[in-house]
Design a protein around this motif. Sequence first.
Motif, PDB file in Angstrom:
ATOM      1  N   PHE B 100       0.609  -1.159  -0.091  1.00 17.88           N
ATOM      2  CA  PHE B 100      -0.005  -0.076  -0.072  1.00 17.88           C
ATOM      3  C   PHE B 100       0.773   1.087   0.188  1.00 17.88           C
ATOM      4  O   PHE B 100       1.867   1.326   0.925  1.00 17.88           O
ATOM      5  N   GLY B 101       0.704   2.318  -0.874  1.00 19.07           N
ATOM      6  CA  GLY B 101       1.350   3.481  -0.820  1.00 19.07           C
ATOM      7  C   GLY B 101       0.607   4.503  -0.106  1.00 19.07           C
ATOM      8  O   GLY B 101      -0.704   4.626  -0.684  1.00 19.07           O
ATOM      9  N   ALA B 102       0.816   4.861   1.070  1.00 23.45           N
ATOM     10  CA  ALA B 102       0.021   5.640   1.834  1.00 23.45           C
ATOM     11  C   ALA B 102       0.571   6.998   2.041  1.00 23.45           C
ATOM     12  O   ALA B 102       1.844   7.247   2.162  1.00 23.45           O
ATOM     13  N   PRO B 103      -0.555   7.778   1.906  1.00 26.46           N
ATOM     14  CA  PRO B 103       0.036   9.327   2.142  1.00 26.46           C
ATOM     15  C   PRO B 103       0.556   9.536   3.400  1.00 26.46           C
ATOM     16  O   PRO B 103       0.100   8.767   4.432  1.00 26.46           O
ATOM     17  N   GLY B 104       1.482  10.453   3.676  1.00 21.92           N
ATOM     18  CA  GLY B 104       2.320  10.602   4.879  1.00 21.92           C
ATOM     19  C   GLY B 104       1.540  12.144   5.710  1.00 21.92           C
ATOM     20  O   GLY B 104       1.825  11.903   6.823  1.00 21.92           O
ATOM     21  N   GLN B 105       0.728  12.533   4.987  1.00 22.83           N
ATOM     22  CA  GLN B 105       0.105  13.626   5.817  1.00 22.83           C
ATOM     23  C   GLN B 105      -0.689  13.533   7.128  1.00 22.83           C
ATOM     24  O   GLN B 105      -1.257  12.362   7.042  1.00 22.83           O
ATOM     25  N   GLU B 106      -0.664  14.443   7.665  1.00 18.80           N
ATOM     26  CA  GLU B 106      -1.427  14.498   8.901  1.00 18.80           C
ATOM     27  C   GLU B 106      -2.869  13.620   8.912  1.00 18.80           C
ATOM     28  O   GLU B 106      -3.361  12.773   9.583  1.00 18.80           O
ATOM     29  N   ARG B 107      -3.663  14.025   8.151  1.00 18.36           N
ATOM     30  CA  ARG B 107      -4.961  13.769   7.859  1.00 18.36           C
ATOM     31  C   ARG B 107      -5.415  12.341   7.685  1.00 18.36           C
ATOM     32  O   ARG B 107      -6.416  11.736   7.862  1.00 18.36           O
ATOM     33  N   PHE B 108      -4.322  11.629   7.253  1.00 18.13           N
ATOM     34  CA  PHE B 108      -4.462  10.252   7.018  1.00 18.13           C
ATOM     35  C   PHE B 108      -4.294   9.231   8.228  1.00 18.13           C
ATOM     36  O   PHE B 108      -4.881   8.318   8.364  1.00 18.13           O
ATOM     37  N   TRP B 109      -3.587   9.854   9.131  1.00 23.96           N
ATOM     38  CA  TRP B 109      -3.112   8.982  10.160  1.00 23.96           C
ATOM     39  C   TRP B 109      -4.199   8.392  11.041  1.00 23.96           C
ATOM     40  O   TRP B 109      -4.299   7.173  11.855  1.00 23.96           O
ATOM     41  N   PHE B 110      -5.466   8.915  11.197  1.00 26.10           N
ATOM     42  CA  PHE B 110      -6.547   8.185  12.069  1.00 26.10           C
ATOM     43  C   PHE B 110      -7.176   7.157  11.372  1.00 26.10           C
ATOM     44  O   PHE B 110      -7.776   6.355  11.889  1.00 26.10           O
ATOM     45  N   LEU B 111      -6.751   6.883  10.031  1.00 26.38           N
ATOM     46  CA  LEU B 111      -7.016   5.657   9.424  1.00 26.38           C
ATOM     47  C   LEU B 111      -6.157   4.418   9.635  1.00 26.38           C
ATOM     48  O   LEU B 111      -6.723   3.520   9.276  1.00 26.38           O
ATOM     49  N   TYR B 136       6.700  13.404  10.284  1.00 29.14           N
ATOM     50  CA  TYR B 136       5.356  13.304  10.760  1.00 29.14           C
ATOM     51  C   TYR B 136       5.000  11.762  10.463  1.00 29.14           C
ATOM     52  O   TYR B 136       4.689  10.967  11.531  1.00 29.14           O
ATOM     53  N   ALA B 137       5.336  11.147   9.550  1.00 30.52           N
ATOM     54  CA  ALA B 137       5.225   9.628   9.355  1.00 30.52           C
ATOM     55  C   ALA B 137       6.017   8.638  10.542  1.00 30.52           C
ATOM     56  O   ALA B 137       5.635   7.978  11.090  1.00 30.52           O
ATOM     57  N   ILE B 138       7.254   9.169  10.630  1.00 28.25           N
ATOM     58  CA  ILE B 138       8.118   8.423  11.345  1.00 28.25           C
ATOM     59  C   ILE B 138       7.717   8.627  12.937  1.00 28.25           C
ATOM     60  O   ILE B 138       7.547   7.600  13.577  1.00 28.25           O
ATOM     61  N   ASP B 139       7.137   9.830  13.136  1.00 31.44           N
ATOM     62  CA  ASP B 139       6.566   9.870  14.620  1.00 31.44           C
ATOM     63  C   ASP B 139       5.521   9.058  14.736  1.00 31.44           C
ATOM     64  O   ASP B 139       5.265   8.418  15.897  1.00 31.44           O
ATOM     65  N   ARG B 140       4.447   8.981  13.998  1.00 30.42           N
ATOM     66  CA  ARG B 140       3.225   8.149  13.821  1.00 30.42           C
ATOM     67  C   ARG B 140       3.658   6.650  14.049  1.00 30.42           C
ATOM     68  O   ARG B 140       2.885   5.896  14.690  1.00 30.42           O
ATOM     69  N   LEU B 141       4.602   6.196  13.224  1.00 26.28           N
ATOM     70  CA  LEU B 141       4.771   4.767  13.055  1.00 26.28           C
ATOM     71  C   LEU B 141       5.557   4.333  14.349  1.00 26.28           C
ATOM     72  O   LEU B 141       5.032   3.469  15.010  1.00 26.28           O
ATOM     73  N   GLU B 142       6.259   5.169  15.130  1.00 24.46           N
ATOM     74  CA  GLU B 142       6.920   5.006  16.392  1.00 24.46           C
ATOM     75  C   GLU B 142       5.727   4.874  17.488  1.00 24.46           C
ATOM     76  O   GLU B 142       5.730   4.020  18.370  1.00 24.46           O
ATOM     77  N   HIS B 143       4.920   5.776  17.338  1.00 22.44           N
ATOM     78  CA  HIS B 143       3.481   5.900  18.172  1.00 22.44           C
ATOM     79  C   HIS B 143       2.824   4.779  18.095  1.00 22.44           C
ATOM     80  O   HIS B 143       2.397   4.285  19.026  1.00 22.44           O
ATOM     81  N   HIS B 144       2.714   4.257  17.061  1.00 23.60           N
ATOM     82  CA  HIS B 144       1.659   3.130  16.739  1.00 23.60           C
ATOM     83  C   HIS B 144       2.426   1.699  16.744  1.00 23.60           C
ATOM     84  O   HIS B 144       1.940   0.673  16.626  1.00 23.60           O
TER      85      HIS B 144
END
Lengths: 118, 234
Positions: B100-111, B136-144
């Motif tokens: 899956f090619g996923a966008p890195g933008q903020e609004r995507f992460w709640f998905l 942002y993407a790295i931060d969220r991956l770490e968070h998840h």
Amino acid sequence: MSRPGRDESPDRLYTLTGGRSHSDSDTFDLVTLVVAESDPAPGMQSEHVAILRMCRSPVAVVEIAAELGLPGSIVRIMLADLLDTGRISARHPRTARAADRLPDPELLEQVLVGLRNL
Amino acid sequence: MDSATFERPTGPSSAGPSLADTADNGLKIVIVGGFGAGKTTMVRSVSEIRPLNTEETMTRAGEGIDELADLEGLSRKTSTTVAFDFGRISLDARSVLYLFGAPGQERFWFLWDRLFSGTLGAVVLVDTRRLSDSWYAIDRLEHHNTPFIVACNDFGGPLHTEEQIREALDLGPDVPMVECDARDRSSSKYVLITLVEHLHALSSQSMSASARNPSAQNPSATSRAAEPTPEAAS
């Protein structure tokens, strides 16, 4: 280029799912593989017919959504209906879904073999 | 649209080969990156089907997005649509890997939880000319707690040392980093292999750790995965 899910009126999407906006459709992962268990019957909704035709061999939920040009959430509701009536079967992913848990090494070794053979 | 309809009268087989009848286990790897980082290019270079695009419309209880919508005077209140590309690799008679090619933008992460729970891991595809796109993407991956590697797509920009990039991305030494050319099949394949080898190392470590300390984690639980998680992962 028009995309049905985006450009068509919300009313049509509402009709496709019999008015529901959610259901037990969460059982379908994006990569759940769907297989038709019956041929389309006369009078079936055209999207259901399309799904049954498409799934003569296994097809992932996300591929069905892309082919139909409909949002995944809508497709999952239609799939839940088809599953309830026994017209499809679903092969769910076996990967651990819980957070904080890695897939087991044996599975990852199989993945590596497959990737190296590409 | 007409030509696309014309091309595929018989369903997905026209997009590429059908899956084997024995296929029964879908796997996921997510390639995340900023706009133009080469996500779809990478998916295309290794996929057995031409990359397809789909979208998810998601509703959620109000948060930042709704406020944003209100600010912009949009009538849409709680639903957001995110489009993403994907491709497919048949690994063997039973396993199929979806990329899956996923966008890195903020609004995507709640998905993320809903769409990409159960993902094996992630590739953060980085354009070294725009490193901040990946923060942002790295931060969220770490968070998840999603394991990931970093792949620097070669755009022929100025060369940075690995150290410079690691520092700019605030990457720990335990996160593998590779250079790649997303257009090149063998290069993209190498990126995926690097990710799965990393996952394998992590998984083996955690297995042996839990063998030493059985109360920490039950290894057999990893194989009992078939049941879908109930909703509300978040």
